[in-house]
Motif scaffolding. Structure first.
Motif, short mmCIF file in Angstrom:
data_model
loop_
_atom_site.label_atom_id
_atom_site.label_comp_id
_atom_site.label_asym_id
_atom_site.label_seq_id
_atom_site.Cartn_x
_atom_site.Cartn_y
_atom_site.Cartn_z
N UNK A 218 13.01 112.41 31.82
CA UNK A 218 13.89 113.00 31.01
C UNK A 218 14.96 113.75 31.44
N UNK A 219 16.29 113.55 30.72
CA UNK A 219 17.37 114.22 31.18
C UNK A 219 18.04 115.16 29.91
N UNK A 220 18.96 115.89 30.19
CA UNK A 220 19.37 116.55 29.25
C UNK A 220 19.97 115.76 27.87
N UNK A 221 20.39 114.45 27.99
CA UNK A 221 20.90 113.83 27.03
C UNK A 221 20.41 112.37 26.78
N UNK A 222 19.50 112.08 27.82
CA UNK A 222 19.02 110.80 27.81
C UNK A 222 17.42 110.52 28.29
N UNK A 223 16.87 109.59 27.85
CA UNK A 223 15.50 109.35 28.34
C UNK A 223 15.77 107.98 29.35
N UNK A 224 15.44 107.78 30.59
CA UNK A 224 15.52 106.50 31.61
C UNK A 224 14.27 106.18 31.85
N UNK A 225 13.91 104.86 31.67
CA UNK A 225 12.53 104.33 31.94
C UNK A 225 12.74 103.48 33.06
N UNK A 226 12.03 103.99 34.16
CA UNK A 226 12.04 103.34 35.46
C UNK A 226 10.88 102.45 35.62
#
Length: 633
Positions: A446-454
């Motif tokens: 979880x980031x301020x403006x995005x969700x990254x799926x690693x």
């Protein structure tokens, strides 16, 4: 004096880390732009996801978003703003989501507008109906007033535990049981000093549920006023799940089983300690005694450490240690023990808990070892997966997050091996939270403006050859006929050597040799590039770097030379081309028992006096690199 001490400690850590091989990520990877979901989080992200589910809930300003993990799309949103009839009012309100927790029959949501924390219930969709949010109610003691204030929540066995300040100025920050089937219970205010709560875990005991504990991890202000002392101390505390406070005359609605102990992580013989607890991951196991606790610490000199603790060792300290500054006979029942009815505990037992809740003994890492991993990087988050290799052995893989990267670290024989680092673009902001889904083989970031799926597996990054796959030492991946592929626990096929990364298990290799200086000279079978170059001009040759654990060398006319190396390229600089500069140049990488030819060039004389564009570029690059190299020395 303090600055000198910190400089010395930083130098010590650098040398300590340098004494271990493979403390650098073997590969550098970049996050795939397709594995992201963008939203407007406004610098605060709360993430909730049940392992194996397709739904991800993200809490942001005004809204809670439901995201599909498989589709990587926002499927639904829920406004926290006041309702207008049957529709949610689109007028912006000031709520920032602070809590998303599965509790009772719904998702439990809380947010703050800076004045009165509010909570709601988000009910899952019924047949032929959409999800619905219930009317709000007070979230005091569950949600903070501002997102900058400390917060912790845990749902366990029908009860909701939380740590949040009772007042807007941040005061009366305590760990409490706030809602549920048992009585609301809170802390005695003198047990902790300016705490920052980090994590809490419910430790289930299938064979003894009445003795189940809630463990709380936090750091608090050090009461030692010595200027050389670290201002913070890391702690673990316990309370019994069945604890409902003391009798009416003493400790009513106050924990009767609260005990705390210091978490030790450091190198005692050097008086070097990591005292600032940052994050915790409690690993599951069938028997609670086998559960391990991975704890991430930082220090005052900007270094990080991971220490691993045994839950049985933690329980042993709380059961057997003496109580700090208590010198009388320990009463019966022993303070901190779980009892069927805490309201019937005698005053002697409760007095020890009230005035001497700290243990004399410190919690030591497993086998009283040094930290499992020390780094000069400032890690902020940790998650740990347990992976079964093709040999049916279990391996722990740690995921450590800095502000903008994820390190994938293998634990083997109590030593770390950094498999890779995944870089996230700077525009995505700082990592705020991570959550592991072992079933889906994903790390949610979880980031301020995005969700990254690693992707936890990333086997495609080791797909050059069998040797490349084996050298990765990644328990998620094995070499098969189709290439380097995720391990399939139903078939148990594939070539893998997680323990040593020795490539001899790859049959039919044409490029392997033991040492570069042995008679077993290799024939380079990569395509050769030919350049025509003029005498007396500078020239450079480049070779791509794949593994940061490999050594790269250039061979020319039976002579070997090291390259000038940066993060991605190995260069060979010729300051001025001479007659003996012509001929074949081959770039080799050497890693463990494996050597391969990466690049091959042939330089031939150019007969006219007009420099080619390649030569001109080579001269400019060689001059630039030489200048930079000189300035860095």
């Amino acid at each position: 004096m303090k600055e000198v001490t910190l400089t010395f400690l930083s130098l010590f850590i650098s040398r300590f880390c340098a004494s271990f091989t493979n403390y650098e990520p073997r590969l550098t990877l970049h996050q795939d732009s397709e594995d992201r979901v963008r939203y407007n989080g406004t610098h605060n992200t709360v993430l909730f996801h049940e392992e194996g589910s397709d739904d991800i809930y993200i809490g942001a300003k005004h809204l809670v978003l439901r995201i599909s993990l498989e589709k990587k799309l926002i499927m639904q949103y829920f406004s926290l703003c006041p309702r207008d009839g049957q529709n949610w009012n689109e007028i912006s309100c000031s709520y920032m989501t602070t809590v998303i927790q599965q509790f009772e029959d719904s998702l439990f949501l809380c947010g703050t507008d800076g004045h009165t924390p509010q909570c709601w219930k988000l009910y899952p969709p019924a047949e032929n109906q959409t999800s619905a949010i219930s009317a709000g109610f007070s979230g005091r003691g569950i949600s903070p007033y501002f997102v900058s204030q400390n917060l912790l929540t845990l749902a366990a066995d029908g009860d909701l535990y939380a740590a949040a300040p009772l007042y807007s100025d941040g005061s009366l920050l305590q760990f409490r049981r706030n809602r549920g089937k048992r009585k609301n219970t809170w802390m005695y205010e003198k047990w902790v000093l300016e705490p920052t709560f980090i994590s809490a875990a419910w430790i289930k005991r299938k064979d003894d549920p009445e003795n189940e504990k809630i463990y709380i991890f936090f750091r608090e202000k050090n009461s030692d006023s010595n200027p050389e002392a670290d201002p913070w101390i890391s702690r673990i505390a316990q309370v019994c799940k069945v604890d409902e406070g003391g009798p009416k005359r003493f400790f009513q609605n106050t924990w009767t089983s609260f005990l705390k102990a210091r978490l030790m992580c450091g190198i005692p013989e050097e008086s070097l300690y990591f005292n600032r607890l940052q994050d915790v991951f409690v690993q599951e196991a069938d028997d609670w005694r086998d559960r391990r606790v991975f704890v991430l610490f930082t220090s005052s000199w900007n270094s990080s450490a991971v220490c691993i603790y045994s839950l049985s060792d933690i329980a042993r300290v709380f059961q057997n240690s003496s109580f700090k500054d208590f010198h009388e006979n320990i009463p019966n029942p022993r303070p901190g023990m779980c009892v069927a009815d805490s309201r019937k505990l005698p005053g002697e037992t409760l007095s020890v808990v009230k005035d001497h809740a700290e243990m004399d003994d410190w919690i030591q890492p497993m086998n009283k070892q040094r930290p499992f991993y020390i780094s000069s990087l400032n890690y902020t988050k940790i998650a740990v997966d347990r992976v079964m290799g093709t040999n049916r052995e279990l391996y722990n893989v740690l995921f450590l997050a800095t502000e903008n990267r994820i390190h994938k670290v293998l634990e083997h024989n109590s030593k770390p091996f950094i498999i890779s680092e995944t870089l996230l673009p700077n525009r995505m902001g700082h990592i705020q939270t991570i959550q592991l889904d072992s079933k889906k083989r994903k790390l949610l970031v979880g980031l301020p403006d995005e969700l990254a799926l690693v992707d936890l597996q990333s086997c495609q990054n080791y797909n050059q050859s069998c040797e490349d796959c084996v050298l990765a030492r990644d328990p998620y991946c094995a070499w098969a006929e189709a290439g380097c592929r995720p391990v399939d626990n139903t078939e148990w096929g594939g070539i893998q050597d997680v323990a040593g990364g020795i490539t001899e298990i790859c049959k039919g290799s044409k490029t392997r040799r033991k040492k570069r200086d042995t008679p077993e000279m290799l024939s380079c079978d990569v395509p050769q590039t030919t350049y025509s170059v003029l005498l007396d001009l500078p020239f450079y040759l480049s070779c791509p770097i794949h593994s940061h654990h490999a050594t790269y060398v250039w061979e020319h006319s039976n002579q070997s030379s090291k390259c000038q190396q940066d993060q991605s390229t190995c260069l060979h600089l010729i300051t001025a081309v001479k007659e003996d500069s012509y001929g074949t140049y081959e770039c080799y990488s050497e890693e463990r028992d494996y050597t391969q030819c990466v690049k091959a060039y042939k330089l031939v004389p150019k007969l006219d006096n007009t420099a080619t564009s390649i030569s001109a570029q080579g001269a400019a690059m060689a001059f630039t690199v030489s200048l930079i190299s000189a300035l860095c020395l």
